[in-house]
Design a protein around this motif. Structure first.
Motif, mmCIF file in Angstrom:
data_model
loop_
_atom_site.group_PDB
_atom_site.id
_atom_site.type_symbol
_atom_site.label_atom_id
_atom_site.label_comp_id
_atom_site.label_asym_id
_atom_site.label_seq_id
_atom_site.Cartn_x
_atom_site.Cartn_y
_atom_site.Cartn_z
ATOM 1 N N PHE A 165 8.771 -14.421 34.726
ATOM 2 C CA PHE A 165 9.157 -13.206 35.445
ATOM 3 C C PHE A 165 10.534 -13.368 36.079
ATOM 4 C CE2 PHE A 165 9.242 -10.835 39.474
ATOM 5 C CZ PHE A 165 9.024 -9.547 39.013
ATOM 6 N N GLN A 166 10.792 -14.509 36.707
ATOM 7 C CA GLN A 166 12.073 -14.721 37.376
ATOM 8 C C GLN A 166 13.227 -14.767 36.374
ATOM 9 O OE1 GLN A 166 11.404 -18.295 39.638
ATOM 10 N NE2 GLN A 166 9.643 -17.417 40.716
ATOM 11 N N LEU A 167 13.026 -15.432 35.235
ATOM 12 C CA LEU A 167 14.084 -15.490 34.228
ATOM 13 C C LEU A 167 14.362 -14.108 33.642
ATOM 14 C CD1 LEU A 167 13.100 -18.761 32.331
ATOM 15 C CD2 LEU A 167 15.119 -18.418 33.759
ATOM 16 N N ALA A 168 13.295 -13.351 33.343
ATOM 17 C CA ALA A 168 13.483 -12.021 32.773
ATOM 18 C C ALA A 168 14.198 -11.090 33.744
ATOM 19 C CB ALA A 168 12.124 -11.442 32.368
ATOM 20 N N VAL A 169 13.797 -11.127 35.015
ATOM 21 C CA VAL A 169 14.434 -10.259 36.011
ATOM 22 C C VAL A 169 15.899 -10.658 36.207
ATOM 23 C CG1 VAL A 169 14.436 -9.647 38.461
ATOM 24 C CG2 VAL A 169 12.300 -9.663 37.181
ATOM 25 N N THR A 170 16.189 -11.959 36.197
ATOM 26 C CA THR A 170 17.577 -12.405 36.339
ATOM 27 C C THR A 170 18.432 -11.882 35.190
ATOM 28 O OG1 THR A 170 16.850 -14.420 37.475
ATOM 29 C CG2 THR A 170 19.060 -14.428 36.547
ATOM 30 N N SER A 171 17.883 -11.892 33.991
ATOM 31 C CA SER A 171 18.624 -11.378 32.837
ATOM 32 C C SER A 171 18.820 -9.862 32.933
ATOM 33 C CB SER A 171 17.889 -11.736 31.550
ATOM 34 O OG SER A 171 18.521 -11.153 30.432
ATOM 35 N N LEU A 172 17.764 -9.131 33.253
ATOM 36 C CA LEU A 172 17.862 -7.672 33.347
ATOM 37 C C LEU A 172 18.823 -7.257 34.452
ATOM 38 C CD1 LEU A 172 14.099 -6.736 32.906
ATOM 39 C CD2 LEU A 172 15.930 -6.437 31.239
ATOM 40 N N ARG A 173 18.885 -8.038 35.518
ATOM 41 C CA ARG A 173 19.793 -7.730 36.626
ATOM 42 C C ARG A 173 21.243 -7.767 36.172
ATOM 43 N NH1 ARG A 173 23.136 -9.998 40.286
ATOM 44 N NH2 ARG A 173 22.911 -9.449 42.503
ATOM 45 N N HIS A 174 21.553 -8.633 35.223
ATOM 46 C CA HIS A 174 22.936 -8.800 34.786
ATOM 47 C C HIS A 174 23.385 -7.692 33.845
ATOM 48 C CE1 HIS A 174 26.287 -10.731 32.524
ATOM 49 N NE2 HIS A 174 26.579 -11.227 33.720
ATOM 50 N N ASN A 175 22.433 -6.924 33.267
ATOM 51 C CA ASN A 175 22.779 -5.872 32.317
ATOM 52 C C ASN A 175 23.244 -4.617 33.057
ATOM 53 O OD1 ASN A 175 21.832 -3.310 30.669
ATOM 54 N ND2 ASN A 175 22.203 -4.940 29.191
ATOM 55 N N SER A 176 24.260 -3.952 32.492
ATOM 56 C CA SER A 176 24.814 -2.749 33.127
ATOM 57 C C SER A 176 24.671 -1.506 32.255
ATOM 58 C CB SER A 176 26.300 -2.965 33.439
ATOM 59 O OG SER A 176 27.028 -3.243 32.242
ATOM 60 N N THR A 177 24.024 -1.626 31.072
ATOM 61 C CA THR A 177 23.903 -0.472 30.181
ATOM 62 C C THR A 177 22.467 0.011 30.017
ATOM 63 O OG1 THR A 177 23.716 -1.918 28.232
ATOM 64 C CG2 THR A 177 25.934 -1.199 28.873
ATOM 65 N N LEU A 178 21.480 -0.819 30.332
ATOM 66 C CA LEU A 178 20.078 -0.462 30.115
ATOM 67 C C LEU A 178 19.664 0.672 31.053
ATOM 68 C CD1 LEU A 178 17.578 -1.299 28.437
ATOM 69 C CD2 LEU A 178 16.896 -2.723 30.370
ATOM 70 N N ARG A 179 19.085 1.733 30.474
ATOM 71 C CA ARG A 179 18.638 2.889 31.249
ATOM 72 C C ARG A 179 17.120 3.082 31.184
ATOM 73 N NH1 ARG A 179 22.952 1.923 32.535
ATOM 74 N NH2 ARG A 179 24.783 3.261 32.746
#
Length: 342
Positions: free
Chosen positions: A166-180
């Motif tokens: 969960f922590q790794l996935a959230v860290t990755s998603l946090r870095h994305n700026s295009t996902l809606r």
């Protein structure tokens, strides 16, 4: 948490300058290629130390391996590898898989994650019904490095997420700026550290650009033994539209006899209990009716097989005893007798 290579005994071939490919043929450096997942935005003190170059996280104490989206062409030979390499450099914008667990291996999913990370045009990915979070991890970690992905639908009713994943996935998603749009329907979140999970989730919702987050029928187990599911807002139970139906008649279908649905609507716990009992009663009756219809249909078939067929009628001429095939044949035959009369 450590990093380990998938096949430490094998030595990948060195890249050949005369045969360039879209993916690297030598071992990649995760700290350089995926630098965003090594960052500690919440200052928790967690450090990810790579033991060797490769593309697996090995969380301590769990035994699971979380693949990273780093495909090594020298070690991955598959028809899907060639396909995903082509997609990464193509103008393709949407990619959908049906039952991917039947034909995509872990290596294929790693290659797909690398494709998502490198593609400049892929905006929509639909990858439902994979079996575990380990299968989805290359995709989730690749989203952080993508500058194109906008919609990600990865619904599955067999995925169980634990703390480190969960922590790794959230860290990755946090870095994305295009996902809606992100759809995680039917996922189960088995998180032991409730406080840290809450911090990660708040940080994600604060810094991400998500506008549509689908958590339909997700289950959250937060270490205290209490399982929580998203609250279902049931519609109010109105009075029956037919005045001739008595309240007791409706009560026997929705719950115990005599239940007042108007009073039950004000008590949410009682309302849910009545609705669940009514649904169970309806399903029981439906099953019994289906079984009864099936039994009768089988009885009719057995009756036709066991009973002897009715005797076929004989069309025999009463004058000469000739056996005809039908009544019209007998009629034509008897005309010959009338013609022979003087």
């Amino acid at each position: 948490t450590q990093l380990e290579h998938t096949a430490l005994e094998a030595t990948p071939p060195a890249p050949t300058p005369t045969t360039p490919t879209s993916f690297q043929t030598s071992l990649l450096d995760p700290q350089r290629e995926l630098s965003y997942i090594f960052q500690d935005h919440l200052n928790t003190g967690t450090k990810l130390l790579p033991v060797s170059r490769g593309y697996y996280f090995i969380p301590g104490g769990k035994g699971q391996r979380l693949p990273l989206p780093l495909c090594i062409s020298g070690q991955h030979k598959s028809v899907f590898h060639d396909l995903f390499c082509s997609i990464a450099n193509s103008p393709l914008q949407s990619l959908t898989f049906l039952y991917p667990s039947l034909y995509l291996s872990v290596g294929d999913l790693v290659c797909l994650g690398d494709c998502v990370r490198r593609s400049k045009h892929l905006t929509r990915l639909k990858l439902p019904n994979l079996k575990s979070i380990e299968s989805y991890m290359p995709i989730l970690l690749a989203v952080g490095g993508s500058n194109a992905i906008q919609t990600l639908r990865i619904d599955s009713n067999t995925v169980s997420v634990w703390d480190k994943a969960f922590q790794l996935a959230v860290t990755s998603l946090r870095h994305n700026s295009t996902l809606r749009t992100l759809s995680l329907a039917h996922w189960t979140f088995d998180l032991q550290d409730k406080h840290l999970a809450t911090l990660y989730l708040q940080d994600l919702l604060t810094h991400s650009k998500l506008t549509d987050l689908n958590l339909t029928l997700c289950t959250f187990d937060l270490s205290n033994g209490v399982t929580m599911a998203p609250t279902l807002l049931l519609p109010p139970l109105l009075a029956p539209p037919y005045p001739q139906a008595s309240p007791q008649h409706h009560g026997t279908h929705w719950g115990a006899a005599g239940d007042n649905l108007e009073d039950a609507a004000a008590d949410r716990n009682r309302c849910r209990s009545i609705c669940h009992q009514g649904a169970a009663h309806f399903e029981l009756n439906r099953t019994e009716q289906c079984n009864e219809r099936r039994r009768r249909r089988h009885e009719r078939v057995l009756h036709r097989l066991q009973c002897p067929p009715p005797p076929e009628p004989e069309f025999r001429c009463p004058e000469c005893g000739r056996l005809c095939g039908s009544s019209i044949g007998l009629y034509s035959h008897r005309r010959t007798h009338r013609q022979q009369l003087p």
